[in-house]
Design an enzyme around this catalytic site. Structure first.
Site, short mmCIF file in Angstrom:
data_model
loop_
_atom_site.label_atom_id
_atom_site.label_comp_id
_atom_site.label_asym_id
_atom_site.label_seq_id
_atom_site.Cartn_x
_atom_site.Cartn_y
_atom_site.Cartn_z
N GLU A 364 0.85 -1.20 0.00
CA GLU A 364 0.00 0.00 0.00
C GLU A 364 0.89 1.25 0.00
OE1 GLU A 364 -4.20 -0.03 1.84
OE2 GLU A 364 -3.08 1.19 3.26
N HIS A 396 7.29 -26.98 2.81
CA HIS A 396 6.49 -28.08 2.26
C HIS A 396 5.39 -27.55 1.36
CE1 HIS A 396 8.57 -30.92 4.88
NE2 HIS A 396 8.60 -29.91 5.73
O1 F6P Z 1 -8.78 0.84 2.26
C1 F6P Z 1 -7.50 1.10 2.70
C2 F6P Z 1 -7.48 1.77 4.03
O2 F6P Z 1 -7.73 3.12 3.89
C3 F6P Z 1 -6.17 1.52 4.74
O3 F6P Z 1 -5.17 2.40 4.39
C4 F6P Z 1 -6.58 1.57 6.17
O4 F6P Z 1 -5.63 0.96 6.99
C5 F6P Z 1 -7.88 0.84 6.12
O5 F6P Z 1 -8.46 1.23 4.91
C6 F6P Z 1 -8.82 1.09 7.28
O6 F6P Z 1 -9.19 2.43 7.37
P1 F6P Z 1 -9.90 2.99 8.67
O7 F6P Z 1 -8.98 2.78 9.81
O8 F6P Z 1 -10.13 4.43 8.38
O9 F6P Z 1 -11.18 2.24 8.86
#
Ligand code: F6P
Length: 564
Positions: A364, A396
């Protein structure tokens, strides 16, 4: 700064790679008896041996020159100075402040954030302490026995990984569960065995807008209220929803309004800040489940380990700088040998979620196709595919490809010298066997087995010359496959914290070399937008939008037909 691939440092590495491409690591070791002792670096009790890489001293010098050409020192200074290096979201990146000793200031936008960080840590200590000592009581007056963290991505992967890693520090009478997937199977299977009267939900979401987390949280609340209303034990508080929710829900977020709208008492909200990226947030309030599971003193040890890595990363020269070495080796293989993936292989079952955690951390962060200025990156690649599983299980499963496949996959082997598990229940030989396998794999990947060696073995086994000739190509291991070995004494909270921060900084260094913003994640948005459009089409009877391609439209129609 010149364009990356035009820089003299890059060109020197291209030329150097041509010289080294056909050199086998066996030769490098044979000609250099000190290689193993020299190509290693130690941070406290954490040892990185990087001798089993396709590098010479000259390679490392050239890689460090590339780091200099990309002004890495200034980038590190800018990171720690709280500059808005996440420029597409106009934010500083200061999760290091969360593990900073409280008496040392850390500035974001001219403000020392340490008093606020300390206040949240104190809040976390109080809250986790009350759950652990039993003074936090549910609506029937019973103590909490099960904590369910509802979150996804960075609000899930870090806490899960750490809680799994630190199981030996947990108590059997206080269990921590994690629900991330919007698939009802995840929540359903988790709550099936829980008692609402003794369950505490932690809703962990930086934005408090994430569809998966809010859907799970709403369902958890429904389950809780229904369960309490039918509970055989009498309520010790008034039966109002808000009162019941206050006894069984806490929130971790930067979005106070969103938390209030959900109905969680602001007194039960632990906050953090927009300068903490989601995938770097386990050090913040998002780590509440960790503090509940292992206790605040151990959580503070985790922070201390992270801080130890920060201090060394900031100050040490490149040749002693563990994240820089790991990062530049990764660049070497990814950009100059065109290795597309990187495997993280913990020889420690407790670290079984470590690769998944850094899959998000790395992919990411550095899975980006435009540079800082928004220019498309066309002449080099960024961000490898990161994957991995614990050894020895991986041996494995997929190690065949590592040893004899056509892909070059650089690997990191991670292992504690001592295990938390031993006599009388688990024999002492387990850990020795594990470590022997770990080292054997790195040696096998490096050495391989030549045709002559394989032939001698086959002949010694009594096979005919014809059979030997037929089998021989299948028995050869080319070797020359790189690995790093990271050893630490025992998986303590401190060592884990240091290890995590090392990998975080590695990602930052690689992002600096590639010239990308490692701290935004716009690539996750399009799917979210389209899912919002498709949801009512799956749920309802309305006409499927003509905006869809014929494949997607056909699949929606198929699902609607089947659901009817
Ligand atoms: O969809 C990606 C994301 O934005 C991540 O970067 C983040 O860790 C996750 O969603 C959860 O986001 P939040 O903590 O705002 O629910």
């Amino acid at each position: 700064m010149s364009h990356l691939t035009d820089s003299p440092a890059w060109r020197a590495l291209v030329a150097h790679q041509r010289e080294l491409a056909d050199v086998h690591m066996r030769t490098l070791f044979a000609h250099d008896p000190d290689r193993g002792a020299r190509l290693r670096v130690q941070w406290g009790a954490l040892l990185l041996d990087f001798a089993k890489n396709r590098v010479t001293d000259e390679t490392m010098t050239l890689l460090y020159q590339l780091a200099d050409a990309r002004e890495l020192r200034a980038r590190i200074d800018g990171l720690f100075a709280g500059e808005h290096i996440n420029h597409t979201e106009d934010r500083a990146v200061m999760h290091m402040a969360l593990r900073n000793p409280v008496d040392q200031p850390a500035f974001v936008d001219g403000e020392d954030v340490m008093p606020a960080v300390r206040a949240e840590l104190d809040h976390m200590a109080r809250l986790s302490g009350r759950v652990r000592d039993g003074s936090w009581r549910g609506a029937t007056g019973e103590r909490i026995t099960d904590v369910v963290n509802i979150g996804i991505g960075g609000s899930d992967l870090g806490p899960v990984m750490v809680c799994e890693a630190l199981k030996p520090y947990q108590r059997p009478d206080l269990r921590v569960h994690f629900v991330s997937n919007v698939d009802g199977a995840h929540l359903g299977a988790t709550i099936a065995h829980l008692d609402p009267a003794t369950t505490l939900f932690i809703v962990a979401s930086k934005t408090f807008t994430t569809r998966e987390t809010l859907t799970n949280a709403h369902s958890a609340r429904r389950w809780l209220l229904r369960g309490l209303s039918q509970h055989p034990a009498q309520l010790t508080v008034e039966a109002a929803d808000a009162t019941l929710v206050a006894r069984h829900f806490v929130a971790l977020s930067t979005n106070a309004a969103g938390v209030a709208a959900f109905g969680i008492d602001p007194a039960n909200m632990l906050r953090f800040w927009d300068w903490v990226g989601g995938r770097y947030s386990l050090w913040s309030s998002i780590g509440l489940s960790i503090a509940i599971a292992v206790g605040m003193p151990q959580f503070e040890q985790l922070l201390a380990g992270g801080h130890d890595a920060d201090t060394r990363f900031r100050s040490l020269p490149w040749h002693q700088n563990l994240p820089v070495i790991l990062a530049m080796l990764g660049v070497w293989y990814h950009n100059f040998f065109h290795a597309e993936s990187h495997a993280i292989l913990p020889y420690d079952q407790s670290l079984h979620r470590f690769p998944a955690y850094f899959q998000q951390g790395d992919m990411e962060s550095n899975g980006k196709r435009v540079d800082h200025d928004g220019e498309p990156i066309t002449d080099y690649s960024t961000g490898p595919v990161v994957w991995g599983e614990p050894g020895t299980n991986g041996q494995h499963a997929f190690f065949q490809l590592l040893h004899q496949g056509t892909h070059l996959v650089p690997t990191d082997f991670l292992a504690p010298v001592e295990s938390h598990y031993g006599e009388p229940d688990v024999g002492a030989d387990h850990h020795a066997i594990l470590l022997a396998n770990c080292l054997a794999q790195t040696e096998a990947l490096m050495r391989g087995k030549t045709s002559a060696e394989a032939q001698a073995e086959l002949l010694a086994s009594g096979l005919s010359a014809t059979d030997v000739a037929a089998l021989l190509p299948h028995k050869v291991f080319p070797g020359n496959r790189p690995s790093n070995t990271l050893l630490f004494p025992k998986l303590t909270p401190f060592e884990l914290g240091r290890l995590i921060a090392v990998y975080e900084h590695k990602i930052f260094v690689q992002g600096s070399i590639w010239g990308v913003n490692s701290f935004d994640q716009w690539g996750v948005e399009l799917g979210k937008q389209l899912a919002n459009a498709i949801l009512p089409e799956i749920q309802g009877d309305e006409v499927v939008s003509v905006m869809h391609d014929s494949s997607t439209a056909g699949l929606i129609a198929w699902i609607r037909g089947q659901r009817r």
